[in-house]
Design an enzyme around this catalytic site. Structure first.
Site, PDB file in Angstrom:
ATOM      1  N   ASP A 104     -13.513 -12.648 -12.477  1.00 52.47           N
ATOM      2  CA  ASP A 104     -11.731 -13.187 -12.682  1.00 52.47           C
ATOM      3  C   ASP A 104     -11.276 -11.694 -13.043  1.00 52.47           C
ATOM      4  O   ASP A 104     -10.953 -11.706 -14.745  1.00 52.47           O
ATOM      5  CB  ASP A 104     -11.347 -13.922 -13.790  1.00 52.47           C
ATOM      6  CG  ASP A 104     -10.211 -14.778 -13.320  1.00 52.47           C
ATOM      7  OD1 ASP A 104      -9.297 -13.977 -12.778  1.00 52.47           O
ATOM      8  OD2 ASP A 104      -9.838 -16.429 -13.752  1.00 52.47           O
TER       9      ASP A 104
ATOM     10  N   HIS B  33      -7.882  -7.795  -8.057  1.00 53.23           N
ATOM     11  CA  HIS B  33      -8.567  -8.816  -6.567  1.00 53.23           C
ATOM     12  C   HIS B  33      -8.830  -7.883  -6.010  1.00 53.23           C
ATOM     13  O   HIS B  33      -7.906  -8.083  -4.622  1.00 53.23           O
ATOM     14  CB  HIS B  33      -7.595  -9.920  -5.974  1.00 53.23           C
ATOM     15  CG  HIS B  33      -6.833 -10.410  -7.465  1.00 53.23           C
ATOM     16  ND1 HIS B  33      -5.946 -10.664  -8.687  1.00 53.23           N
ATOM     17  CD2 HIS B  33      -7.388 -12.008  -7.666  1.00 53.23           C
ATOM     18  CE1 HIS B  33      -6.223 -11.683  -9.139  1.00 53.23           C
ATOM     19  NE2 HIS B  33      -6.859 -12.382  -8.827  1.00 53.23           N
TER      20      HIS B  33
ATOM     21  N   ASP C  69      -2.793  -8.018  -8.000  1.00 54.33           N
ATOM     22  CA  ASP C  69      -2.258  -9.021  -6.108  1.00 54.33           C
ATOM     23  C   ASP C  69      -3.112  -9.994  -6.346  1.00 54.33           C
ATOM     24  O   ASP C  69      -3.969  -9.777  -4.785  1.00 54.33           O
ATOM     25  CB  ASP C  69      -2.135  -7.644  -5.175  1.00 54.33           C
ATOM     26  CG  ASP C  69      -4.069  -7.489  -5.073  1.00 54.33           C
ATOM     27  OD1 ASP C  69      -4.528  -7.204  -5.862  1.00 54.33           O
ATOM     28  OD2 ASP C  69      -3.858  -6.574  -3.734  1.00 54.33           O
TER      29      ASP C  69
ATOM     30  N   HIS D 135       1.555  -1.105  -0.321  1.00 55.83           N
ATOM     31  CA  HIS D 135       0.057   0.216   0.021  1.00 55.83           C
ATOM     32  C   HIS D 135       0.672   1.636  -0.018  1.00 55.83           C
ATOM     33  O   HIS D 135       0.362   2.448  -0.632  1.00 55.83           O
ATOM     34  CB  HIS D 135      -0.656   0.263   1.148  1.00 55.83           C
ATOM     35  CG  HIS D 135      -2.137  -0.594   1.313  1.00 55.83           C
ATOM     36  ND1 HIS D 135      -2.395  -1.829   2.368  1.00 55.83           N
ATOM     37  CD2 HIS D 135      -2.820  -1.438   0.453  1.00 55.83           C
ATOM     38  CE1 HIS D 135      -3.201  -2.748   1.681  1.00 55.83           C
ATOM     39  NE2 HIS D 135      -3.556  -2.666   0.602  1.00 55.83           N
TER      40      HIS D 135
ATOM     41  N   SER E 273      -6.840  -2.114  -0.758  1.00 56.34           N
ATOM     42  CA  SER E 273      -5.902  -1.355  -1.919  1.00 56.34           C
ATOM     43  C   SER E 273      -7.300  -0.303  -2.211  1.00 56.34           C
ATOM     44  O   SER E 273      -7.109  -0.227  -2.966  1.00 56.34           O
ATOM     45  CB  SER E 273      -5.424  -2.559  -2.352  1.00 56.34           C
ATOM     46  OG  SER E 273      -4.214  -3.248  -2.236  1.00 56.34           O
TER      47      SER E 273
END
Length: 293
Positions: free
Chosen positions: A155, A42, A176, A19, A105
């Site tokens: 996905d 993700h 990530d 981060h 994130s």
């Protein structure tokens, strides 16, 4: 492949590295007024309670953001700019002098994005996706007008290329995955290959764990070869806080940045030694910073 929940790991040392690198990289990109498309493959749940059952069970935040916060309070005159920026964003979700809630994130990118920026979030996990939608919606209430955010239960590896190239030709893509599924290592490379064909000038931020298993140890080598094959500049930052053999849990992780923003290396060169001092637990604590133009 759907058992992983980031709530167990929120605020750990890997999140700290990821981060801080992400936020400062974005800060540097935002020095230009042109809008940026921010993509998180993700996205997780977005916001995590450090008082929750999952976080308390693992207590990984004690080795990460909470330990770093304590160290910073004891060394207020030595804090790098990138670390100060990181805590400024965390403070937006917490009462003064307390960290009970940790932004993932996706939440961090939402907080720092400008009106001309766009945010594309992907999360396939059937449990985390509703939390992500709810958390982003609640956060959006703080903004008038609302920021441009798109959330998909898809996905991230396969969906990423659909957003490329962005209309402004400026983009930051965070990749990530959990790597709980061993196929994730190859899927990272496949997604990068497809993305670079469409958008070779984008900034790609790839997080990876450092573990004593073949696919994990080979990934940085494969990323280096990928960048060489495609003639792409890169930056590699790694942070280890303890022995990988003598202690339990994840001991180290890395960030691989393709097309790194100018001056990101200099900021990490200042930040990483500070993180080793703040988070290091034994003589195996270290950092590594490599780049190729």
């Amino acid at each position: 492949m759907f058992s992983y929940r980031h709530a167990f790991h929120a605020g750990n040392h890997a999140d700290v590295l990821k981060h801080i690198t992400l936020l400062f990289g974005l800060k540097l990109l935002q020095k230009k007024e042109t809008g940026i498309c921010l993509i998180d493959t993700h996205a997780g749940a977005g916001i995590y309670s450090l008082d929750g059952e999952y976080a308390l069970k693992s207590a990984e935040a004690n080795e990460g953001v909470l330990r770093l916060s304590t160290y910073c309070s004891e060394h207020p005159n030595a804090i790098p700019e990138s670390v100060s920026d990181y805590f400024a964003q965390i403070a937006l979700l917490n009462p003064p002098k307390s960290i009970k809630t940790y932004p993932g994130s996706s939440q961090l990118m939402l907080q720092v994005m400008r009106k001309q920026d766009q945010l594309k979030l992907m999360e396939l996990h059937s449990t985390d996706f509703p939390f992500l939608v709810e958390n982003i919606a609640v956060s959006q209430e703080n903004y008038r007008p609302k920021k441009s955010v798109q959330i998909n239960q898809k996905d991230g590896f396969t969906q990423l290329k659909a957003y490329l190239p962005p209309p402004t030709r400026r983009g930051l893509c965070l990749i990530d995955p959990s790597y709980e599924n061993k196929d994730d290592y190859q899927l990272v490379l496949t997604a990068l290959g497809e993305s670079i064909k469409r958008f070779a000038t984008g900034a790609y931020f790839i997080w990876y764990p450092i573990q004593q298993r073949r696919d994990a140890t080979e990934l940085p080598q494969q990323l280096a070869q990928f960048c060489e094959d495609h003639q792409l500049p890169y930056l590699q930052a790694e942070l280890q806080i303890k022995s990988q053999i003598l202690t339990e849990g994840l001991a180290a992780s890395g960030m691989w940045v393709i097309n790194p923003p100018w001056q990101l290396k200099e900021q990490l060169a200042e930040c990483l030694p500070f993180l080793v001092k703040a988070l290091g637990q034994d003589d195996y604590s270290r950092f590594e910073l490599n780049s190729q133009d």
